[in-house]
Design a protein around this motif. Structure first.
Motif, PDB file in Angstrom:
ATOM      1  N   ILE A 137       4.185  18.427  -4.821  1.00  0.00           N
ATOM      2  CA  ILE A 137       3.224  18.598  -3.847  1.00  0.00           C
ATOM      3  C   ILE A 137       3.403  19.274  -2.473  1.00  0.00           C
ATOM      4  CG2 ILE A 137       1.340  17.209  -2.413  1.00  0.00           C
ATOM      5  CD1 ILE A 137       1.537  15.065  -4.644  1.00  0.00           C
ATOM      6  N   LYS A 138       4.627  18.877  -1.983  1.00  0.00           N
ATOM      7  CA  LYS A 138       5.140  19.263  -0.562  1.00  0.00           C
ATOM      8  C   LYS A 138       5.585  20.873  -0.827  1.00  0.00           C
ATOM      9  CE  LYS A 138       7.189  15.321   1.287  1.00  0.00           C
ATOM     10  NZ  LYS A 138       8.357  14.576   1.444  1.00  0.00           N
ATOM     11  N   ASP A 139       5.984  21.306  -1.838  1.00  0.00           N
ATOM     12  CA  ASP A 139       6.225  22.835  -2.112  1.00  0.00           C
ATOM     13  C   ASP A 139       4.827  23.596  -2.148  1.00  0.00           C
ATOM     14  OD1 ASP A 139       8.939  22.418  -2.107  1.00  0.00           O
ATOM     15  OD2 ASP A 139       9.325  22.691  -4.316  1.00  0.00           O
ATOM     16  N   LEU A 140       3.921  23.080  -2.765  1.00  0.00           N
ATOM     17  CA  LEU A 140       2.743  23.512  -3.027  1.00  0.00           C
ATOM     18  C   LEU A 140       2.012  23.776  -1.630  1.00  0.00           C
ATOM     19  CD1 LEU A 140       1.278  21.942  -6.451  1.00  0.00           C
ATOM     20  CD2 LEU A 140       1.869  24.347  -6.080  1.00  0.00           C
ATOM     21  N   GLU A 141       1.970  22.645  -0.985  1.00  0.00           N
ATOM     22  CA  GLU A 141       1.493  22.857   0.335  1.00  0.00           C
ATOM     23  C   GLU A 141       2.192  23.746   1.542  1.00  0.00           C
ATOM     24  OE1 GLU A 141       0.662  20.019   4.423  1.00  0.00           O
ATOM     25  OE2 GLU A 141       1.296  19.093   2.687  1.00  0.00           O
ATOM     26  N   LYS A 142       3.651  23.820   1.288  1.00  0.00           N
ATOM     27  CA  LYS A 142       4.389  24.709   1.968  1.00  0.00           C
ATOM     28  C   LYS A 142       4.028  26.002   1.608  1.00  0.00           C
ATOM     29  CE  LYS A 142       8.883  25.360   1.964  1.00  0.00           C
ATOM     30  NZ  LYS A 142      10.376  25.195   1.679  1.00  0.00           N
ATOM     31  N   ASN A 143       3.722  26.526   0.408  1.00  0.00           N
ATOM     32  CA  ASN A 143       3.572  27.699  -0.106  1.00  0.00           C
ATOM     33  C   ASN A 143       1.886  27.921   0.256  1.00  0.00           C
ATOM     34  OD1 ASN A 143       6.221  28.205  -0.705  1.00  0.00           O
ATOM     35  ND2 ASN A 143       5.934  27.538  -2.779  1.00  0.00           N
ATOM     36  N   ASP A 145      -0.470  26.888  -1.474  1.00  0.00           N
ATOM     37  CA  ASP A 145      -1.072  26.971  -2.937  1.00  0.00           C
ATOM     38  C   ASP A 145      -2.193  25.768  -2.705  1.00  0.00           C
ATOM     39  OD1 ASP A 145       0.353  28.923  -3.784  1.00  0.00           O
ATOM     40  OD2 ASP A 145       1.898  27.736  -4.419  1.00  0.00           O
ATOM     41  N   ILE A 146      -1.990  24.654  -1.818  1.00  0.00           N
ATOM     42  CA  ILE A 146      -3.101  23.521  -1.795  1.00  0.00           C
ATOM     43  C   ILE A 146      -2.993  23.301  -0.284  1.00  0.00           C
ATOM     44  CG2 ILE A 146      -2.613  22.493  -4.198  1.00  0.00           C
ATOM     45  CD1 ILE A 146      -0.790  20.632  -2.632  1.00  0.00           C
ATOM     46  N   SER A 147      -4.160  22.813   0.237  1.00  0.00           N
ATOM     47  CA  SER A 147      -4.400  22.533   1.301  1.00  0.00           C
ATOM     48  C   SER A 147      -3.913  21.245   1.739  1.00  0.00           C
ATOM     49  CB  SER A 147      -5.749  22.515   1.847  1.00  0.00           C
ATOM     50  OG  SER A 147      -6.524  21.196   1.250  1.00  0.00           O
ATOM     51  N   LYS A 148      -3.771  20.875   3.016  1.00  0.00           N
ATOM     52  CA  LYS A 148      -3.007  19.641   3.540  1.00  0.00           C
ATOM     53  C   LYS A 148      -3.965  18.472   3.093  1.00  0.00           C
ATOM     54  CE  LYS A 148      -0.758  19.691   8.204  1.00  0.00           C
ATOM     55  NZ  LYS A 148       0.526  19.247   7.604  1.00  0.00           N
ATOM     56  N   ASP A 149      -5.326  18.570   3.050  1.00  0.00           N
ATOM     57  CA  ASP A 149      -6.216  17.509   2.480  1.00  0.00           C
ATOM     58  C   ASP A 149      -5.912  17.247   1.124  1.00  0.00           C
ATOM     59  OD1 ASP A 149      -7.389  17.119   5.036  1.00  0.00           O
ATOM     60  OD2 ASP A 149      -9.338  18.259   4.346  1.00  0.00           O
ATOM     61  N   ASP A 150      -5.676  18.534   0.057  1.00  0.00           N
ATOM     62  CA  ASP A 150      -5.416  18.307  -1.103  1.00  0.00           C
ATOM     63  C   ASP A 150      -4.004  17.680  -1.235  1.00  0.00           C
ATOM     64  OD1 ASP A 150      -7.735  19.275  -2.227  1.00  0.00           O
ATOM     65  OD2 ASP A 150      -6.931  21.343  -2.411  1.00  0.00           O
ATOM     66  N   SER A 151      -2.993  17.773  -0.422  1.00  0.00           N
ATOM     67  CA  SER A 151      -1.880  17.300  -0.365  1.00  0.00           C
ATOM     68  C   SER A 151      -1.905  15.863  -0.332  1.00  0.00           C
ATOM     69  CB  SER A 151      -0.920  18.324   0.418  1.00  0.00           C
ATOM     70  OG  SER A 151       0.465  17.300   0.551  1.00  0.00           O
ATOM     71  N   PHE A 152      -2.668  15.625   0.742  1.00  0.00           N
ATOM     72  CA  PHE A 152      -2.846  13.889   0.960  1.00  0.00           C
ATOM     73  C   PHE A 152      -3.322  13.360   0.035  1.00  0.00           C
ATOM     74  CE2 PHE A 152      -5.260  10.375   2.839  1.00  0.00           C
ATOM     75  CZ  PHE A 152      -4.236   9.657   3.322  1.00  0.00           C
ATOM     76  N   LYS A 153      -4.325  13.922  -0.690  1.00  0.00           N
ATOM     77  CA  LYS A 153      -4.859  13.307  -1.939  1.00  0.00           C
ATOM     78  C   LYS A 153      -4.188  13.369  -3.037  1.00  0.00           C
ATOM     79  CE  LYS A 153      -8.931  14.020  -5.216  1.00  0.00           C
ATOM     80  NZ  LYS A 153      -7.971  13.463  -6.091  1.00  0.00           N
TER      81      LYS A 153
END
Length: 183
Positions: A137-143, A145-153
């Motif tokens: 999830i952290k890698d996807l957010e860093k790149n 690929d997903i938003s902060k909200d999605d990362s949190f969810k």
């Protein structure tokens, strides 16, 4: 994109492994699964006991093993005797009778410790899978690929699944402990 199902299935598999390990622990009652870990020297290789015989539980304190090949009866008997399950098989032709002795309190406590270790190992596996998911999830957010909200969810969902499965492990252990200590 992040696929939560993959990590949930991995965690569920850890729970399935725990259930299988628990089924092999003695509780003082006869059970076919008690003999699952036993392998027999048959035809030049180690073969699971259930592939060279028919195993049944005619009474709550007795397991019978009907060996299909008469030449394997002694190998089967030795495998059962040397399995560290504390069983004393008796041969009657192709049939092996295995009376299930009462467990001493000391032996019951040892078995509870083994069950506890299996439970802790499962929790470690589940937490490692959680860590792997969180890193993804952290890698996807860093790149991006997903938003902060999605990362949190997603992180929240992973934690909920982890908590749920850890709770199931603890419940399984609690039930198994009661089963083992019941006289």
């Amino acid at each position: 994109m992040f696929d939560l199902k993959i990590y949930e299935e991995k965690m569920e598999k850890a729970l399935d492994v725990l259930k299988r390990e628990y089924s092999g622990l003695r509780t003082g009652r006869a059970s076919i699964s008690l003999l699952d870990p036993i392998f027999v020297d048959a035809y030049g290789s180690k073969t699971p006991l259930n592939q060279v015989s028919n195993i049944s539980v005619p009474e709550s304190r007795l397991i019978t093993v009907q060996v299909w090949d008469e030449s394997l009866v002694n190998s089967v008997e030795n495998a059962i005797r040397n399995s560290n399950l504390g069983l004393n098989p008796m041969i009657e032709g192709n049939l092996i009778r295995i009376p299930i002795p009462d467990l001493s309190e000391e032996r019951r406590k040892e078995i509870v410790k083994i069950a506890s270790k299996y439970s802790e190992d499962s929790k470690v596996v589940i937490r490692n899978i959680r860590r792997e998911a969180m890193e993804k999830i952290k890698d996807l957010e860093k790149n991006k690929d997903i938003s902060k909200d999605d990362s949190f969810k997603f992180s929240d969902d992973v934690q909920k699944i982890t908590d749920n499965l850890i709770e199931k492990v603890e419940l399984l252990f609690s039930d198994k402990e009661k089963d083992i200590l019941r006289v």
